[in-house]
Design a protein around this motif. Sequence first.
Motif, mmCIF file in Angstrom:
data_model
loop_
_atom_site.group_PDB
_atom_site.id
_atom_site.type_symbol
_atom_site.label_atom_id
_atom_site.label_comp_id
_atom_site.label_asym_id
_atom_site.label_seq_id
_atom_site.Cartn_x
_atom_site.Cartn_y
_atom_site.Cartn_z
ATOM 1 N N GLU A 142 -11.890 -0.474 9.275
ATOM 2 C CA GLU A 142 -13.263 -0.152 9.723
ATOM 3 C C GLU A 142 -14.230 -1.310 9.495
ATOM 4 O OE1 GLU A 142 -14.779 3.278 7.686
ATOM 5 O OE2 GLU A 142 -14.438 4.484 9.476
ATOM 6 N N ASP A 172 -1.289 0.423 7.389
ATOM 7 C CA ASP A 172 -2.368 1.370 7.680
ATOM 8 C C ASP A 172 -2.451 2.497 6.652
ATOM 9 O OD1 ASP A 172 -0.053 2.581 8.384
ATOM 10 O OD2 ASP A 172 -0.660 3.111 10.423
ATOM 11 N N ALA A 173 -1.888 2.280 5.464
ATOM 12 C CA ALA A 173 -1.988 3.298 4.406
ATOM 13 C C ALA A 173 -3.468 3.526 4.067
ATOM 14 C CB ALA A 173 -1.231 2.825 3.172
ATOM 15 N N SER A 174 -3.823 4.757 3.729
ATOM 16 C CA SER A 174 -5.233 5.098 3.477
ATOM 17 C C SER A 174 -5.846 4.184 2.420
ATOM 18 C CB SER A 174 -5.344 6.557 3.049
ATOM 19 O OG SER A 174 -4.446 6.802 1.976
ATOM 20 N N VAL A 175 -5.100 3.930 1.352
ATOM 21 C CA VAL A 175 -5.654 3.143 0.256
ATOM 22 C C VAL A 175 -5.871 1.680 0.679
ATOM 23 C CG1 VAL A 175 -3.442 2.522 -0.843
ATOM 24 C CG2 VAL A 175 -5.484 2.840 -2.260
ATOM 25 N N LEU A 193 2.031 6.620 -2.305
ATOM 26 C CA LEU A 193 2.325 6.298 -0.902
ATOM 27 C C LEU A 193 3.520 5.348 -0.770
ATOM 28 C CD1 LEU A 193 -1.360 5.816 0.341
ATOM 29 C CD2 LEU A 193 0.170 7.686 0.955
ATOM 30 N N HIS A 214 -6.742 0.762 3.605
ATOM 31 C CA HIS A 214 -7.903 0.706 4.508
ATOM 32 C C HIS A 214 -9.226 0.971 3.796
ATOM 33 C CE1 HIS A 214 -6.271 0.752 8.840
ATOM 34 N NE2 HIS A 214 -5.524 0.017 8.052
ATOM 35 N N ARG A 215 -9.151 1.271 2.489
ATOM 36 C CA ARG A 215 -10.373 1.582 1.739
ATOM 37 C C ARG A 215 -10.771 0.384 0.883
ATOM 38 N NH1 ARG A 215 -8.594 6.128 -0.946
ATOM 39 N NH2 ARG A 215 -8.500 5.104 -2.968
ATOM 40 N N GLU A 252 -2.835 6.343 -6.034
ATOM 41 C CA GLU A 252 -2.645 6.660 -4.608
ATOM 42 C C GLU A 252 -1.631 5.695 -3.978
ATOM 43 O OE1 GLU A 252 -6.322 7.113 -2.457
ATOM 44 O OE2 GLU A 252 -5.306 6.887 -0.513
#
Length: 541
Positions: free
Chosen positions: A452, A420-423, A391, A425-426, A387
């Motif tokens: 989060e 702020d890439a999804s990966v 990205l 933030h996980r 991922e």
Amino acid sequence: MMAHLRNLSRLVTPRRLITQVASSRSSSTSFLIDQPEYSFLKELGLERDNPGVYSGHWQGRGPSITSYDPGTGQPIATVRQGNVQELEQTIGLAVDAYKQWRQVPAPVRGEIVRQIGDELRKYKEPLGKLVSLEVGKIYSEGQGEVQEFIDICDYAVGLSRIYAGQLINSERAEHSILEAWRPLGLVGVISAYNFPNAVFGWNAAIALTTGNSVLWKGAPSTPLVSVATTKIVADVLRRNNLPPVVTLCQGGTDVGQTLVADKRVNLVSFTGSCQTGRDVGVEVQKRFGKVILELGGNNALIIDESANVKMALDAALFGCIGTSGQRCTTTRRIIVHEKLHDQFVKALVGKYKQLIPKIGHQLEAQTLVGPVHTQQNVENYTKAIEEAKSLGGTVAFGGKVIQRPGHYVEPTVITGLSHDASVVHRETFAPIVYVLKAKNVEQAIEWNNEVEQGLSSAIFTENIGQAFKWIGASGSDCGIVNINTTTNGAEIGGAFGGEKATGGGRESGSDAWKQYCKRATITVNHSGELACAQGVVFNVE
Ligand code: NAD
């Protein structure tokens, strides 16, 4: 660099061991517990097949589960888990035990916890080795985890003599307001695989001292640590003729869900992922129970322009790779000042290279990077890297699964992603760090806070103004806000936990003990006449 990465798998061959454990790994079919090199497991009272429920005696009528060594994939031993009916019986017995235990004076309860700490000292070596073997963490970290349980026992012994309420001034003449802290009842502890011993210890030592009984459900993939630890505690209880104020019911999701829903469990202390924790929080709230949530993190290390870079590099190394990236406080993001970014990445990659000969089985003497816990961790690692690449991220180091028995992955550094890439933030429970380039500390703080989770964070700076900004109201929004040290590796003296999706719970030191108590506000009228507060008059002749 690419040739270097290609050679990585070949470099991580087994080497000299602390013990003779390596020789036994060649015989892949038998259980490790049957092999003489693993006699430390028998020292802990473990057998090839172990009952996983303790409520004054041992039993287990649920499904049998095999525990595996993540470093080789070999089976260690099996545990017969509890079923839902056994859990319910255990809750009943633990509630009965509480009713006796709450009558015991707090310093006497502290004396029992002292004995538990002493017993753990005796078994530290084999128990720590079991923690390493079953989780996959290196030898010193396994020992360190048991040390943490010992430390919190010491803390709890002192606490048993000093925890106290207060006397508050009343507005009414000859009235006094007292505040008292009384036990809650039964504390249910559900723990995660990555700290199978210490998390139980933090909870049990404080819960017992404050007069509660404890029911533990450890993670399904670390059942042997749960059984061995409970045996040590149970022996202390038996020698003191005490009822089962500590109980265990190993099990899967069904057992966990039943425990969470049962009204007789006054406090649920849950450690695990944000996803599961959210459900647990809602379920406990539905029945107006109390809950401590210790959930996932997405922890950032900020490198200010003024940072001591040498120290920051060492912090990054342990923060990102320690426990193979499987601490809730692992450094998952490094946010570097733009002026230092390129040199920092280069130096970090240099450090990572030096670790290659130190990847190996968790019980080998020179290993610093052990396996990840399960194949699922490996799959999550691969997915995150794919991922990140899709990205626009660049793998500056690592990025591949290591082909050898067990679950090994290359520690990985990824650059070039958006903050702020999804990966990014996980939370991916594996040794992957994303290095981000920031303009200044203000921007770094903004990025630190935009995820989060809110567990741990650290800044490296020699600028006192930046340091105080970091710990101030506009600074880090996490529960742990460090300066010039790692995001991971907390001590027991402070309250441990985080904000936002990390759940808001606090465990261990400071005044975290209050969560294991109910607070009573007691107004005592010693005037001989009844008087209402706020001057209210309400009487008849
Ligand atoms: P997990 O959420 O998969 O499991 C944790 C525990 O919850 C296990 O015992 C599991 O059997 C149980 N469980 C699963 N579903 C349940 C349900 N519906 N009801 C009740 N119990 C249920 O977590 P994991 O993979 O074992 O651990 C890794 C996670 O734990 C990471 O997110 C990590 O950050 C977090 N963690 C947090 C802390 C902390 O103090 N904040 C410490 C260690 C780990």
